[in-house]
Design a protein around this motif. Structure first.
Motif, PDB file in Angstrom:
ATOM      1  N   SER A  84      23.213  81.484 -70.947  1.00 15.89           N
ATOM      2  CA  SER A  84      24.507  81.249 -70.304  1.00 15.89           C
ATOM      3  C   SER A  84      24.415  81.392 -68.795  1.00 15.89           C
ATOM      4  N   LEU A  85      23.427  80.756 -68.229  1.00 11.77           N
ATOM      5  CA  LEU A  85      23.178  80.893 -66.802  1.00 11.77           C
ATOM      6  C   LEU A  85      24.328  80.327 -65.981  1.00 11.77           C
ATOM      7  N   GLN A  86      24.594  80.987 -64.894  1.00  9.23           N
ATOM      8  CA  GLN A  86      25.660  80.628 -63.983  1.00  9.23           C
ATOM      9  C   GLN A  86      25.080  80.377 -62.600  1.00  9.23           C
ATOM     10  N   SER A  87      25.837  79.687 -61.777  1.00  9.45           N
ATOM     11  CA  SER A  87      25.351  79.380 -60.444  1.00  9.45           C
ATOM     12  C   SER A  87      25.026  80.640 -59.653  1.00  9.45           C
ATOM     13  N   GLU A  88      25.769  81.697 -59.884  1.00  9.31           N
ATOM     14  CA  GLU A  88      25.510  82.940 -59.167  1.00  9.31           C
ATOM     15  C   GLU A  88      24.220  83.626 -59.597  1.00  9.31           C
ATOM     16  N   ASP A  89      23.597  83.140 -60.644  1.00 11.91           N
ATOM     17  CA  ASP A  89      22.295  83.656 -61.045  1.00 11.91           C
ATOM     18  C   ASP A  89      21.162  83.060 -60.225  1.00 11.91           C
ATOM     19  N   THR A  90      21.468  82.084 -59.412  1.00 10.05           N
ATOM     20  CA  THR A  90      20.454  81.466 -58.573  1.00 10.05           C
ATOM     21  C   THR A  90      19.871  82.500 -57.613  1.00 10.05           C
ATOM     22  N   ALA A  91      18.574  82.668 -57.663  1.00 15.48           N
ATOM     23  CA  ALA A  91      17.905  83.670 -56.850  1.00 15.48           C
ATOM     24  C   ALA A  91      16.405  83.563 -57.079  1.00 15.48           C
ATOM     25  N   VAL A  92      15.670  84.277 -56.259  1.00 18.17           N
ATOM     26  CA  VAL A  92      14.265  84.514 -56.540  1.00 18.17           C
ATOM     27  C   VAL A  92      14.183  85.761 -57.402  1.00 18.17           C
ATOM     28  N   TYR A  93      13.519  85.642 -58.517  1.00 15.58           N
ATOM     29  CA  TYR A  93      13.390  86.747 -59.450  1.00 15.58           C
ATOM     30  C   TYR A  93      12.008  87.369 -59.314  1.00 15.58           C
ATOM     31  N   TYR A  94      11.987  88.685 -59.216  1.00 18.01           N
ATOM     32  CA  TYR A  94      10.762  89.427 -58.996  1.00 18.01           C
ATOM     33  C   TYR A  94      10.504  90.388 -60.143  1.00 18.01           C
ATOM     34  N   CYS A  95       9.283  90.432 -60.567  1.00 16.86           N
ATOM     35  CA  CYS A  95       8.841  91.403 -61.549  1.00 16.86           C
ATOM     36  C   CYS A  95       8.406  92.680 -60.842  1.00 16.86           C
ATOM     37  N   ASN A  96       8.680  93.805 -61.456  1.00 21.50           N
ATOM     38  CA  ASN A  96       8.336  95.097 -60.879  1.00 21.50           C
ATOM     39  C   ASN A  96       7.759  96.003 -61.952  1.00 21.50           C
ATOM     40  N   LEU A  97       6.758  96.767 -61.566  1.00 24.27           N
ATOM     41  CA  LEU A  97       6.156  97.755 -62.449  1.00 24.27           C
ATOM     42  C   LEU A  97       6.055  99.069 -61.702  1.00 24.27           C
ATOM     43  N   ASP A  98       6.489 100.136 -62.332  1.00 28.21           N
ATOM     44  CA  ASP A  98       6.383 101.427 -61.687  1.00 28.21           C
ATOM     45  C   ASP A  98       6.073 102.523 -62.689  1.00 28.21           C
TER      46      ASP A  98
END
Length: 117
Positions: A84-98
């Motif tokens: 159910s993606l929305q326009s406001e989901d537009t972004a660069v998505y980053y994976c993180n591990l800690d």
């Protein structure tokens, strides 16, 4: 030393779905926590979803009910199923591990997600 490689980003219509993947390699401590962040132009990077090695999850309010984070420990891979993606989901998505044993967390290079209206 950890390397995170993301994949699965792309262009999708509003209401559609994407699945992001992040494969971790290197010296990965047990019980590491993995997460997805995103950053839209002009905005701060924000936590989208996080998952512990035991499977506990938490989500940003904006994605609850639409996104699901999961991990395959055998593959050292974390996924983000985005529905159910929305326009406001537009972004660069980053994976993180800690992990507390690291001086700092590790980041992937980012993958672009664009949701068309």
């Amino acid at each position: 030393q950890v390397q995170l490689v993301e994949s699965g980003g792309g262009l999708v219509q509003a209401g559609g779905s994407l699945r992001l993947s992040c494969a971790a390699s290197g010296t990965i401590l047990s019980n590491s926590r993995m997460a997805w962040y995103r950053q839209a132009p002009g905005s701060q990077r924000e936590l989208v979803a996080r998952i512990t090695s035991g499977g506990s999850t938490n989500y940003a309010d904006s994605v609850k009910g639409r996104f699901t984070i999961s991990r395959d420990n055998a593959k050292n891979t974390v996924y983000l199923q985005m529905n159910s993606l929305q326009s406001e989901d537009t972004a660069v998505y980053y994976c993180n591990l800690d992990h507390p044993g690291y001086l700092s967390s590790y980041w992937g290079q980012g993958t672009q997600v664009t949701v068309s209206s």
